[in-house]
Design a protein around this motif. Structure first.
Motif, PDB file in Angstrom:
ATOM      1  N   ILE A  65      28.905  -9.234  46.611  1.00 48.20           N
ATOM      2  CA  ILE A  65      28.546  -8.040  45.853  1.00 48.20           C
ATOM      3  C   ILE A  65      29.807  -7.615  45.105  1.00 48.20           C
ATOM      4  O   ILE A  65      30.847  -7.345  45.718  1.00 48.20           O
ATOM      5  CB  ILE A  65      28.053  -6.911  46.768  1.00 48.20           C
ATOM      6  CG1 ILE A  65      26.817  -7.367  47.543  1.00 48.20           C
ATOM      7  CG2 ILE A  65      27.754  -5.656  45.948  1.00 48.20           C
ATOM      8  CD1 ILE A  65      26.380  -6.423  48.635  1.00 48.20           C
ATOM      9  N   GLY A 121      26.460  -4.280  35.634  1.00 47.20           N
ATOM     10  CA  GLY A 121      25.799  -4.448  36.927  1.00 47.20           C
ATOM     11  C   GLY A 121      24.449  -3.757  37.018  1.00 47.20           C
ATOM     12  O   GLY A 121      24.066  -2.967  36.151  1.00 47.20           O
ATOM     13  N   THR A 122      23.764  -4.055  38.111  1.00 46.99           N
ATOM     14  CA  THR A 122      22.476  -3.406  38.358  1.00 46.99           C
ATOM     15  C   THR A 122      22.723  -1.928  38.676  1.00 46.99           C
ATOM     16  O   THR A 122      23.737  -1.580  39.289  1.00 46.99           O
ATOM     17  CB  THR A 122      21.715  -4.061  39.529  1.00 46.99           C
ATOM     18  OG1 THR A 122      22.516  -3.977  40.706  1.00 46.99           O
ATOM     19  CG2 THR A 122      21.386  -5.512  39.229  1.00 46.99           C
ATOM     20  N   GLU A 155      22.671   1.755  40.404  1.00 44.66           N
ATOM     21  CA  GLU A 155      22.694   2.196  41.788  1.00 44.66           C
ATOM     22  C   GLU A 155      21.270   2.522  42.226  1.00 44.66           C
ATOM     23  O   GLU A 155      20.513   3.117  41.475  1.00 44.66           O
ATOM     24  CB  GLU A 155      23.573   3.437  41.944  1.00 44.66           C
ATOM     25  CG  GLU A 155      25.023   3.191  41.629  1.00 44.66           C
ATOM     26  CD  GLU A 155      25.869   4.455  41.720  1.00 44.66           C
ATOM     27  OE1 GLU A 155      25.351   5.505  42.163  1.00 44.66           O
ATOM     28  OE2 GLU A 155      27.043   4.402  41.335  1.00 44.66           O
ATOM     29  N   ARG A 164      22.237   3.154  50.507  1.00 48.91           N
ATOM     30  CA  ARG A 164      22.409   2.231  49.392  1.00 48.91           C
ATOM     31  C   ARG A 164      21.496   1.030  49.592  1.00 48.91           C
ATOM     32  O   ARG A 164      21.404   0.499  50.696  1.00 48.91           O
ATOM     33  CB  ARG A 164      23.837   1.700  49.332  1.00 48.91           C
ATOM     34  CG  ARG A 164      24.874   2.684  48.893  1.00 48.91           C
ATOM     35  CD  ARG A 164      26.232   2.009  48.881  1.00 48.91           C
ATOM     36  NE  ARG A 164      27.252   2.904  48.399  1.00 48.91           N
ATOM     37  CZ  ARG A 164      28.322   2.523  47.712  1.00 48.91           C
ATOM     38  NH1 ARG A 164      28.530   1.244  47.459  1.00 48.91           N
ATOM     39  NH2 ARG A 164      29.208   3.399  47.308  1.00 48.91           N
ATOM     40  N   TYR A 173      20.934  -2.824  48.230  1.00 46.50           N
ATOM     41  CA  TYR A 173      21.433  -3.968  47.471  1.00 46.50           C
ATOM     42  C   TYR A 173      20.351  -5.039  47.480  1.00 46.50           C
ATOM     43  O   TYR A 173      20.022  -5.580  48.532  1.00 46.50           O
ATOM     44  CB  TYR A 173      22.701  -4.541  48.099  1.00 46.50           C
ATOM     45  CG  TYR A 173      23.865  -3.579  48.165  1.00 46.50           C
ATOM     46  CD1 TYR A 173      24.451  -3.078  47.011  1.00 46.50           C
ATOM     47  CD2 TYR A 173      24.400  -3.206  49.390  1.00 46.50           C
ATOM     48  CE1 TYR A 173      25.535  -2.213  47.077  1.00 46.50           C
ATOM     49  CE2 TYR A 173      25.488  -2.353  49.462  1.00 46.50           C
ATOM     50  CZ  TYR A 173      26.055  -1.861  48.303  1.00 46.50           C
ATOM     51  OH  TYR A 173      27.131  -1.008  48.371  1.00 46.50           O
ATOM     52  N   LEU A 196      25.540 -10.474  43.444  1.00 42.31           N
ATOM     53  CA  LEU A 196      25.026  -9.227  42.884  1.00 42.31           C
ATOM     54  C   LEU A 196      26.173  -8.490  42.214  1.00 42.31           C
ATOM     55  O   LEU A 196      27.173  -8.175  42.855  1.00 42.31           O
ATOM     56  CB  LEU A 196      24.426  -8.348  43.982  1.00 42.31           C
ATOM     57  CG  LEU A 196      24.018  -6.939  43.561  1.00 42.31           C
ATOM     58  CD1 LEU A 196      22.868  -6.985  42.558  1.00 42.31           C
ATOM     59  CD2 LEU A 196      23.654  -6.095  44.771  1.00 42.31           C
ATOM     60  N   LYS A 197      26.025  -8.226  40.932  1.00 44.60           N
ATOM     61  CA  LYS A 197      26.962  -7.361  40.219  1.00 44.60           C
ATOM     62  C   LYS A 197      26.325  -5.984  40.180  1.00 44.60           C
ATOM     63  O   LYS A 197      25.199  -5.832  39.709  1.00 44.60           O
ATOM     64  CB  LYS A 197      27.234  -7.901  38.821  1.00 44.60           C
ATOM     65  CG  LYS A 197      27.980  -9.215  38.847  1.00 44.60           C
ATOM     66  CD  LYS A 197      28.244  -9.740  37.457  1.00 44.60           C
ATOM     67  CE  LYS A 197      28.953 -11.079  37.544  1.00 44.60           C
ATOM     68  NZ  LYS A 197      29.186 -11.635  36.201  1.00 44.60           N
ATOM     69  N   SER A 198      27.050  -4.995  40.686  1.00 47.49           N
ATOM     70  CA  SER A 198      26.479  -3.658  40.890  1.00 47.49           C
ATOM     71  C   SER A 198      27.320  -2.584  40.213  1.00 47.49           C
ATOM     72  O   SER A 198      28.547  -2.708  40.111  1.00 47.49           O
ATOM     73  CB  SER A 198      26.413  -3.370  42.390  1.00 47.49           C
ATOM     74  OG  SER A 198      25.985  -2.050  42.626  1.00 47.49           O
ATOM     75  N   LYS A 199      26.660  -1.524  39.779  1.00 44.46           N
ATOM     76  CA  LYS A 199      27.355  -0.356  39.246  1.00 44.46           C
ATOM     77  C   LYS A 199      27.913   0.514  40.382  1.00 44.46           C
ATOM     78  O   LYS A 199      28.746   1.380  40.143  1.00 44.46           O
ATOM     79  CB  LYS A 199      26.424   0.475  38.372  1.00 44.46           C
ATOM     80  CG  LYS A 199      26.070  -0.202  37.057  1.00 44.46           C
ATOM     81  CD  LYS A 199      25.210   0.699  36.198  1.00 44.46           C
ATOM     82  CE  LYS A 199      24.754  -0.013  34.953  1.00 44.46           C
ATOM     83  NZ  LYS A 199      25.730   0.000  33.883  1.00 44.46           N
TER      84      LYS A 199
END
Length: 165
Positions: A46, A53-54, A56, A63, A65, A73-76
């Protein structure tokens, strides 16, 4: 002299209460749910604070994921700093049904009879300097797979170049 000693002890006690409150209450990490595609085996990464990113996502102050089929996973979300992490890991089928995945912080604690179960292990937070300039990049990584395959799966995890993500 006794008054000074009493004030000093009182100040130490109050400071200790604030330190403990900060440690146990104010710096708690947010709870996390990791939804992993059913049957996925390998490393999960992550990447936090990604503009691309995706968004939140929260459910019940937890949270969420949603791990893609490639395991990255690229996340905000910013990294989840704090103490007392609460993690839940699930395999998720295409129809949305979930199956609990156990996790182990120490593989030496896994009973011999359970070495063929699918589990989550080798959990770790990692920071890496950005090869694009700017701030350091933050990641959370772990492995999903049979405990009996842990040596090879962890070896693959260690080969990943996080600067490419």
């Amino acid at each position: 002299m006794l008054i000074v000693l009493g004030v000093l002890i009182g100040a130490i006690v109050i400071a200790g209460i604030f330190v403990l409150a900060n440690w146990f209450v104010f710096s708690r990490a947010e709870a996390e749910v990791h939804l992993i595609p059913d049957g996925y085996v390998g490393q999960v990464v992550i990447a936090f604070d990604r503009d691309e990113g995706t968004p939140e996502k929260y459910e019940n102050k937890t949270r969420v994921y949603e791990i893609p089929a490639i395991g990255i996973l690229k996340s905000k979300f910013p990294r989840n700093d704090g103490t007392h992490h609460i993690w839940k890991f699930y395999y998720v089928k295409a129809d949305g049904t979930k199956r609990d995945l156990p996790y182990f912080l120490d593989l030496r604690e896994v009973p011999v009879a359970d070495r063929n179960i699918i589990a989550v292990y080798a959990l770790g937070s990692v920071s890496a300097p950005s090869n694009r300039g700017g701030r350091d990049m933050s990641f959370f990584t772990y492995v999903v797979g049979k405990v009996s395959d842990s040596k090879s799966l962890i070896a693959e995890q260690h080969k990943t170049n996080l600067n490419d993500l």
